[in-house]
Structures are given as C-alpha cells and as structure tokens.
Design a protein around this motif. Structure first.
Motif, PDB file in Angstrom:
ATOM      1  N   ARG A 165       1.332   3.609   6.160  1.00  0.00           N
ATOM      2  CA  ARG A 165       2.510   2.753   6.168  1.00  0.00           C
ATOM      3  C   ARG A 165       3.751   3.597   6.439  1.00  0.00           C
ATOM      4  O   ARG A 165       3.800   4.779   6.146  1.00  0.00           O
ATOM      5  CB  ARG A 165       2.691   2.069   4.814  1.00  0.00           C
ATOM      6  CG  ARG A 165       1.704   0.989   4.489  1.00  0.00           C
ATOM      7  CD  ARG A 165       1.886   0.515   3.043  1.00  0.00           C
ATOM      8  NE  ARG A 165       3.185  -0.114   2.819  1.00  0.00           N
ATOM      9  CZ  ARG A 165       4.101   0.322   1.954  1.00  0.00           C
ATOM     10  NH1 ARG A 165       3.894   1.409   1.247  1.00  0.00           N
ATOM     11  NH2 ARG A 165       5.225  -0.335   1.786  1.00  0.00           N
ATOM     12  N   VAL A 167       7.864   3.987   5.485  1.00  0.00           N
ATOM     13  CA  VAL A 167       8.678   3.700   4.306  1.00  0.00           C
ATOM     14  C   VAL A 167      10.130   4.080   4.588  1.00  0.00           C
ATOM     15  O   VAL A 167      10.411   5.110   5.196  1.00  0.00           O
ATOM     16  CB  VAL A 167       8.138   4.456   3.065  1.00  0.00           C
ATOM     17  CG1 VAL A 167       8.137   5.952   3.296  1.00  0.00           C
ATOM     18  CG2 VAL A 167       8.928   4.106   1.825  1.00  0.00           C
ATOM     19  N   CYS A 169      13.551   5.365   3.066  1.00  0.00           N
ATOM     20  CA  CYS A 169      13.790   6.206   1.897  1.00  0.00           C
ATOM     21  C   CYS A 169      15.094   6.984   2.018  1.00  0.00           C
ATOM     22  O   CYS A 169      15.655   7.128   3.110  1.00  0.00           O
ATOM     23  CB  CYS A 169      12.618   7.173   1.694  1.00  0.00           C
ATOM     24  SG  CYS A 169      12.285   8.232   3.115  1.00  0.00           S
ATOM     25  N   ARG A 241      13.546   6.186   8.016  1.00  0.00           N
ATOM     26  CA  ARG A 241      12.275   5.453   7.975  1.00  0.00           C
ATOM     27  C   ARG A 241      11.205   6.372   8.547  1.00  0.00           C
ATOM     28  O   ARG A 241      11.244   6.716   9.723  1.00  0.00           O
ATOM     29  CB  ARG A 241      12.379   4.159   8.777  1.00  0.00           C
ATOM     30  CG  ARG A 241      11.142   3.287   8.749  1.00  0.00           C
ATOM     31  CD  ARG A 241      11.445   1.921   9.386  1.00  0.00           C
ATOM     32  NE  ARG A 241      10.253   1.100   9.435  1.00  0.00           N
ATOM     33  CZ  ARG A 241       9.404   1.060  10.462  1.00  0.00           C
ATOM     34  NH1 ARG A 241       9.628   1.797  11.551  1.00  0.00           N
ATOM     35  NH2 ARG A 241       8.334   0.285  10.418  1.00  0.00           N
ATOM     36  N   ARG A 244       4.620   7.261   5.519  1.00  0.00           N
ATOM     37  CA  ARG A 244       4.433   7.582   4.100  1.00  0.00           C
ATOM     38  C   ARG A 244       3.718   8.911   3.922  1.00  0.00           C
ATOM     39  O   ARG A 244       3.988   9.657   2.966  1.00  0.00           O
ATOM     40  CB  ARG A 244       3.652   6.451   3.420  1.00  0.00           C
ATOM     41  CG  ARG A 244       3.432   6.658   1.921  1.00  0.00           C
ATOM     42  CD  ARG A 244       2.866   5.405   1.259  1.00  0.00           C
ATOM     43  NE  ARG A 244       2.491   5.671  -0.125  1.00  0.00           N
ATOM     44  CZ  ARG A 244       1.256   5.967  -0.517  1.00  0.00           C
ATOM     45  NH1 ARG A 244       0.281   6.032   0.373  1.00  0.00           N
ATOM     46  NH2 ARG A 244       0.988   6.197  -1.782  1.00  0.00           N
ATOM     47  N   ILE A 251       8.398  11.694  -2.558  1.00  0.00           N
ATOM     48  CA  ILE A 251       8.556  10.484  -3.363  1.00  0.00           C
ATOM     49  C   ILE A 251       7.953  10.688  -4.746  1.00  0.00           C
ATOM     50  O   ILE A 251       8.532  10.305  -5.768  1.00  0.00           O
ATOM     51  CB  ILE A 251       7.923   9.277  -2.644  1.00  0.00           C
ATOM     52  CG1 ILE A 251       8.774   8.887  -1.419  1.00  0.00           C
ATOM     53  CG2 ILE A 251       7.782   8.081  -3.589  1.00  0.00           C
ATOM     54  CD1 ILE A 251       8.162   7.806  -0.558  1.00  0.00           C
ATOM     55  N   PRO A 258      11.899   5.460  -2.394  1.00  0.00           N
ATOM     56  CA  PRO A 258      11.590   4.397  -1.429  1.00  0.00           C
ATOM     57  C   PRO A 258      12.530   3.213  -1.626  1.00  0.00           C
ATOM     58  O   PRO A 258      12.879   2.867  -2.758  1.00  0.00           O
ATOM     59  CB  PRO A 258      10.139   4.026  -1.762  1.00  0.00           C
ATOM     60  CG  PRO A 258       9.962   4.447  -3.186  1.00  0.00           C
ATOM     61  CD  PRO A 258      10.852   5.633  -3.409  1.00  0.00           C
ATOM     62  N   GLU A 261      11.202  -1.960  -0.583  1.00  0.00           N
ATOM     63  CA  GLU A 261       9.752  -2.073  -0.466  1.00  0.00           C
ATOM     64  C   GLU A 261       9.278  -3.534  -0.484  1.00  0.00           C
ATOM     65  O   GLU A 261       8.251  -3.858   0.107  1.00  0.00           O
ATOM     66  CB  GLU A 261       9.067  -1.292  -1.589  1.00  0.00           C
ATOM     67  CG  GLU A 261       9.001   0.200  -1.361  1.00  0.00           C
ATOM     68  CD  GLU A 261       8.047   0.562  -0.231  1.00  0.00           C
ATOM     69  OE1 GLU A 261       6.845   0.782  -0.492  1.00  0.00           O
ATOM     70  OE2 GLU A 261       8.500   0.614   0.933  1.00  0.00           O
ATOM     71  N   GLU A 262      10.020  -4.422  -1.169  1.00  0.00           N
ATOM     72  CA  GLU A 262       9.616  -5.833  -1.179  1.00  0.00           C
ATOM     73  C   GLU A 262       9.757  -6.482   0.186  1.00  0.00           C
ATOM     74  O   GLU A 262       9.201  -7.554   0.440  1.00  0.00           O
ATOM     75  CB  GLU A 262      10.414  -6.616  -2.226  1.00  0.00           C
ATOM     76  CG  GLU A 262      11.905  -6.690  -1.959  1.00  0.00           C
ATOM     77  CD  GLU A 262      12.681  -5.570  -2.620  1.00  0.00           C
ATOM     78  OE1 GLU A 262      13.794  -5.846  -3.106  1.00  0.00           O
ATOM     79  OE2 GLU A 262      12.164  -4.434  -2.660  1.00  0.00           O
ATOM     80  N   ASN A 264       9.046  -4.571   2.995  1.00  0.00           N
ATOM     81  CA  ASN A 264       8.275  -3.723   3.906  1.00  0.00           C
ATOM     82  C   ASN A 264       7.231  -4.561   4.637  1.00  0.00           C
ATOM     83  O   ASN A 264       6.416  -5.242   4.005  1.00  0.00           O
ATOM     84  CB  ASN A 264       7.587  -2.601   3.120  1.00  0.00           C
ATOM     85  CG  ASN A 264       7.067  -1.502   4.021  1.00  0.00           C
ATOM     86  OD1 ASN A 264       6.389  -1.758   5.001  1.00  0.00           O
ATOM     87  ND2 ASN A 264       7.380  -0.263   3.671  1.00  0.00           N
ATOM     88  N   ASP A 266       4.659  -3.592   6.182  1.00  0.00           N
ATOM     89  CA  ASP A 266       3.342  -2.934   6.175  1.00  0.00           C
ATOM     90  C   ASP A 266       2.840  -2.607   7.576  1.00  0.00           C
ATOM     91  O   ASP A 266       1.630  -2.637   7.837  1.00  0.00           O
ATOM     92  CB  ASP A 266       2.300  -3.787   5.438  1.00  0.00           C
ATOM     93  CG  ASP A 266       2.583  -3.891   3.955  1.00  0.00           C
ATOM     94  OD1 ASP A 266       3.167  -2.946   3.400  1.00  0.00           O
ATOM     95  OD2 ASP A 266       2.233  -4.924   3.350  1.00  0.00           O
ATOM     96  N   GLU A 303      -3.651   4.469   4.328  1.00  0.00           N
ATOM     97  CA  GLU A 303      -4.071   3.109   4.035  1.00  0.00           C
ATOM     98  C   GLU A 303      -5.537   2.903   4.403  1.00  0.00           C
ATOM     99  O   GLU A 303      -6.038   3.536   5.343  1.00  0.00           O
ATOM    100  CB  GLU A 303      -3.222   2.108   4.829  1.00  0.00           C
ATOM    101  CG  GLU A 303      -1.741   2.178   4.530  1.00  0.00           C
ATOM    102  CD  GLU A 303      -1.438   1.775   3.094  1.00  0.00           C
ATOM    103  OE1 GLU A 303      -1.885   0.699   2.690  1.00  0.00           O
ATOM    104  OE2 GLU A 303      -0.754   2.555   2.402  1.00  0.00           O
TER     105      GLU A 303
END
Length: 306
Positions: A165, A167, A169, A241, A244, A251, A258, A261-262, A264, A266, A303
C-alpha cells in the motif's frame, strides 16, 4: 538436408567475450586463445553471416547495428545453453547471477537477506548492483532486476514479488508546526512534496463513502526518487505519499506519522522481478526469484496477494 554447423556456439561465445572485454587481446586471454585465433574466428563468423558485426579501429571496437542484434541473440542462446547444461548436470543453480535493484529496496530487503541465499546455494556467486536508474539488462549484463511501480511495455519477462500500500505521511515536527490534516481537502493548505517524473495522476487518490477521487496537491519541492523523498519528509519539510514498505520502520519508530488513513484507497505499488525472455529461464534466475518471493512474503510490510 542443411549442413549442421557444429561451430556455431563456439563462435557465439568468442564473439560475446570480445564484446564483453571490448578487446580481441583481452578476450583471447580470458579464453586461453591467441589474439590471431580470436580474430580469425570473428572473421569466419562475419563471413558466414555475410555482414560486419564489429567496427574496428586502432583505439576501440564498436558494434554495428547487425552486431547489436546478433549479440542480443547470442547472449540469450548462450544463457539457455548454460541453463540446459546445469539442469541436466546437477539440477541445481550454479554460476554467477547479476542482480540489480533500486538503492532503497536493495538496501532494505535484498542485502539483509542475501546471506542466507548464498549459504543455501554455495555454487552460486551473486553480483549485486543498487542504483536508482532503470538499467538496460543487456547493456549492464544483469540477469534480473527488481523494479518497483508500474512496468513499461517491453520484451522482458516479469514476475510479481510483492505488493505494498501507499501511505500519506509526515514527521511529527512538521505536524506540530502546521497542524494535522483531517480531510483530504485540508492538503491544499499544506506543503505536499511530489515527484518530478511524469505520472498519470494529477493529485493524490483518496476514497470516501466508496467514491474514489483525486485531491490536487502542491508544494515547494519535487524530487526524482523515493529515498530522497523519505529523507526530506523525515527532516520535517512537508507531507509525502510513499510506498508503505519504504516508510514502515519510520512509522513504527514514530519518526513518521501516517495521515488520512480512513481515506486511503488501498491502491498498491507492485514489486516485480524482470529478466530476459525468449526461452527457458536459467535455474540461477528462477532460484533467486523464488527466494525473494519467499523472503518478502514473510515481511509484514507487504500486502497479501489479491
């Protein structure tokens, strides 16, 4: 029935060695032949093919257009012959494998795991090169390259090693000074660091209530590679960005936070091994690629396959 040319593979090997050494004399020494014998073999090959493969001057050897094409085919054929010999003789990987990877991926995942690989395969010699340039496998004489991101169309074979993924940050210091964005739209008020190479997206992707959208971003700094971006974000310059896999340790340690994230989406950054196509994959390449798939599969920064 056409005459079988028993000397073809020998001519190819001599020709490939001359190209590798850029010298008749150096090629002769490496093959335990005399320079005149090498010269005669190349002359015989050019005579049989009816074309000049090498342009020779007193200072240098250069490949003609026909020489480039023949060298590419010769390297592939000799590789397949070696692979066939190895498979029949021992069934195990042996010889030298030249591996290329980007500096961050190579130093983070390849180098730390290579000790076990060479211990498990004592008949293999591994030649590692880490660079942020996308190398030409033929020109650099690389057997396999590990590439992160979208692959361009090419004749190379590719095998997926892992996926990660992305992220958004930033460093705690930056957030303390400028605040933490709560919504993707808040990024318009922040210094968002971007890459200076061409990308298909105009902004950063997000998802809200199953709807995906692009959030335009801008900032006062652009870079051309992920490791430079990571270092700059760690120093508190702005928001970035990144994959990950590239920032997971930062992190975990709290050096990066990060964000959003809600939202993101994916979306995944794919990691592939690429190698020359057109025939049987040498056992040394297949063994290394299988090992990297196993190694990356044990890491929690990637992932699961979808």
């Amino acid at each position: 029935m056409p005459r079988i040319l028993m000397e073809r593979s020998g001519e190819m090997e001599v020709f490939a060695r001359v190209v590798e050494k850029s010298s008749f004399s150096a090629a002769a020494r490496s093959l335990d032949l005399t320079p005149s014998a090498v010269s005669k073999l190349i002359g015989r090959l050019e005579g049989r093919l009816g074309t000049r493969l090498l342009a020779r001057t007193t200072r240098a050897l250069t490949l003609t257009e026909e020489g480039v094409a023949y060298h590419r085919a010769a390297e592939r054929i000799l590789g397949e012959l070696n692979a066939a010999d190895q498979a029949v003789a021992t069934g195990s990987a042996r010889g030298r494998i030249r591996v290329n990877a980007s500096v961050p991926f190579g130093t983070t995942f390849v180098a730390p795991s290579i000790g076990r690989f060479v211990a498990d395969h004592p008949n293999l010699t591994v030649d590692l090169s880490f660079t942020d340039e996308v190398v030409n496998l033929l020109e650099e004489k690389a057997d396999v390259a590990i590439r992160v991101g979208t692959l361009p169309d090419s004749t190379l074979k590719a095998r997926k090693l892992a996926q990660s993924r992305r992220v958004v940050c930033a460093a705690p210091d930056y957030l303390k000074r400028h605040g933490t964005p709560q919504l993707p739209a808040d990024l318009s008020k922040h210094n968002c660091l971007t890459f200076n190479f061409r990308r298909s997206r105009i902004g950063w992707p997000f998802r809200h209530k199953r709807r995906e959208f692009e959030q335009p971003v801008s900032g006062n700094l652009q870079v051309n590679n992920g490791e430079t971006m990571r270092q700059i974000v760690l120093s508190g310059v702005g928001i970035a960005r990144l994959g990950r896999w590239h920032v997971a340790d930062a992190i975990r340690s709290g050096a990066l936070v990060p964000l959003l994230e809600e939202f993101n989406p994916d979306d995944l950054e794919l990691i592939h091994a690429v190698y020359l196509g057109g025939g049987t994959v040498p056992s040394r390449v297949r063994t290394f690629v299988d090992y990297m798939i196993e190694t990356l599969g044990r890491s929690d920064v990637f992932e699961p396959a979808r």
